[in-house]
Each structure stands twice: as structure tokens, then as C-alpha cells.
Motif scaffolding. Sequence first.
Motif, mmCIF file in Angstrom:
data_model
loop_
_atom_site.group_PDB
_atom_site.id
_atom_site.type_symbol
_atom_site.label_atom_id
_atom_site.label_comp_id
_atom_site.label_asym_id
_atom_site.label_seq_id
_atom_site.Cartn_x
_atom_site.Cartn_y
_atom_site.Cartn_z
ATOM 1 N N HIS A 17 4.701 8.431 -5.477
ATOM 2 C CA HIS A 17 3.952 9.478 -5.080
ATOM 3 C C HIS A 17 4.409 10.273 -4.043
ATOM 4 O O HIS A 17 4.312 9.999 -2.833
ATOM 5 C CB HIS A 17 2.543 8.989 -4.549
ATOM 6 N N HIS A 19 5.695 14.400 -3.213
ATOM 7 C CA HIS A 19 6.012 15.919 -3.529
ATOM 8 C C HIS A 19 7.121 16.611 -3.329
ATOM 9 O O HIS A 19 7.211 16.478 -1.947
ATOM 10 C CB HIS A 19 4.776 16.716 -3.246
ATOM 11 N N HIS A 202 -4.326 12.729 -9.360
ATOM 12 C CA HIS A 202 -4.893 12.367 -8.130
ATOM 13 C C HIS A 202 -6.397 12.416 -8.275
ATOM 14 O O HIS A 202 -7.060 13.294 -8.460
ATOM 15 C CB HIS A 202 -4.600 13.650 -6.993
ATOM 16 N N HIS A 225 -3.783 8.060 -4.900
ATOM 17 C CA HIS A 225 -4.954 8.022 -3.891
ATOM 18 C C HIS A 225 -5.904 6.774 -4.160
ATOM 19 O O HIS A 225 -6.040 5.947 -3.481
ATOM 20 C CB HIS A 225 -5.611 9.339 -3.547
ATOM 21 N N ASP A 282 3.568 10.321 -0.196
ATOM 22 C CA ASP A 282 2.979 11.797 -0.498
ATOM 23 C C ASP A 282 3.776 13.235 -0.025
ATOM 24 O O ASP A 282 4.447 13.633 -0.746
ATOM 25 C CB ASP A 282 1.474 11.817 0.099
HETATM 26 ZN ZN LIG Z 1 -0.393 13.938 -3.727
#
Ligand SMILES: [Zn+2]
Length: 338
Positions: A17, A19, A202, A225, A282
Motif C-alpha cells: 500500500h 502511492h 481503501h 486501512h 501509504d
Molecule cells: Zn492509501
Amino acid sequence: MDSIESFIRRLPKAELHLHLEGTIRPETVVELSRRHDKEPLTLEQAQAFYNFTDFTGFIMGFRSVTERLVTPEDYALVATRMMEQLAAQGVVHAEVYISVGVIYLWRNHAEGAVDPIFAALDKAREEASARLGLSLYWIFDAVRHFPPEQAERVFADAARLRKKYPSIVAIGLGGDERRTGSEPFRAMFADAASHGLKLTNHAGETTGPEAIREALSIGTERIGHALSAIRDFHLLSELKERQIPLELNPTSNIRTGQCANFAAHPLRQYFDAGLLVTLNSDDPAFFGSDLASEYLLAHQQQGFTRDELRTLASNSIKASFLPEAEQKHWLERIRSSM
Ligand SMILES: [Zn+2]
């Protein structure tokens, strides 16, 4: 016995996870700004994008950074830097979200706008992968609070480009869950699956457990999450029974104000209950963390032993979209890692 830090560094692990835009550091924003802004940002101005106190502030900072990604060369630069950062932490495999909608915005929504950008990204991936010895897959991420036609286009581009670039393995849904759930994307998810794409989403980051149920109901295979699952005992049983992989991001949840501190994050409870949990970072540049530090915090704040950290690493491989033979290879390496 050597230090816990070097044990974590050597432990083969996957980041699931992450970005791409969230790995861009202020120094790189300044570099990009010099390429594109009439009045280039100072380092101080760039650093201000990373100062926020809540989820909305984070989204705004993220947008300011992402707006400076314009050319294929910009994307290649940030992909290369990201992979160098991953390799330095002992990450052996990553599955990375790209906010494809931003590319449309910059190209005035032209047909095929994403093609030259993605070609540059994938070339950078190939080069860095060979040089640094880690594998990387892409996930085309749509912003759920944008008009649904845009998500449709992101997923259609994923399906189209996947024929040429097998490194595109999945689609994802990010953005503001408080404004849109998962239901509007049901048909799009089914269509993406029919093109061989895996489905990530998500859910339960800023919303309650019902958002996680909704995500599962449209065929989501991996949940990002899942913070609020802790509030629903029956949902926890289902996640356990089905061994639905969870991409947890403790430091992210703390920095966006969704969780009080690391010790209060349900990571430990999920792990002890037998859920398939993975640790992730993240948007590391925004949250002042990275995968290695998430592992270290799990050890320091929630008492994860070396054996338990090995299990978290094994989970990250099992929850990845790597082929079985590669999973087996890494699982064996984790078992024998000291
Ligand atoms: Zn994310």
C-alpha cells in the motif's frame, strides 16, 4: 544478536500500500517546480505541503505535490527515486498505486493521455528493478469522490494497457470515503475483474465498518486501512474466515488523525485474532515514515517479536499478487532470515 534495525532491514518484505505520489520528498518537489513553475518553489514552500493536521489538509498537500508531475520524465524521476528508497529498506517487492486521474487533468482529458506517461514509468521500473533487485507491480488508482466516469476511464485504461504491460496487476479506489462508498463502482469492478485485474479498495479509514462490508460486497480482494473493522466483531470473524488481506498503515492513520497513537492502532488485535494483516507506509514522504520504520514501531510500540515480524513479512508476500513460485521463494527466504 545484531540490532533489531538491521534484522528488519535484512528481512525480505513486500510493500503493498504505497502511492507513487506519496513517496515524493520536498527536495524533489523543488526540482520538479524548477522544471515547471514560473516562480519555482523554495524548499520551505515545498515543505509546507507536508504540514497538515487532518485528513482534508493531507489531501490538499498531496494535490499540491501531484500537480507538479507533468511530463513523462517527471514520472520516471519519481519512480526511480521511490524504488531506490524501497531497496534501501530491504523491500523485495512492491505494488504501487498511481493516481491516474491526475494525468487526465493535465492532458485536458485527451484520449491515450496516460500512454506516454506510463511508458516512461514502466521503463524506469524495469531499469531500477534490474539494478536494485526488487520487483514492482502497478495499481491504477481512481479517486472515488471524482465523477464516476473518471474511475471508469482509469479502469478501462488499466485493462487496455495491461495487454502490453503485464506489470499492471490491479485497480484501486482511493480518495474521500466520507463522500462516496463502494456501491457506485460495482459494475466497474466486475468489468475490471473480467480483464484479469485484481481489485483493491481503501475502506474503513475515515468511515465505519459498514464501508468495509460494502467494499467486500462489490468483490474487493484486498482492503486498504480497515481501521474501523475493530468495531464490528462479526466483520472481524468474516475477515479471518476468508483470510482477506488487509493493508494496514498505522502511522498514516495517526498523522491524518484517525488513530491516537501507534500503541492504540488495532494492528496487534487483528494479528492476534489471526487476520491476514500486512504493514505498509501509504505516503511515506507525507507521514515521515517508511516500511522499515513501521516494522520497528510494531516492535517498539506493540511488542512484535522477531518471529512475529517474520510472520508480518510472510503475510506481505502471501497477500501480494506475485505468482506462486515467487511467493514460495520469498517465504523460504523469510523463514531462514536471522
Ligand atoms: Zn492509501
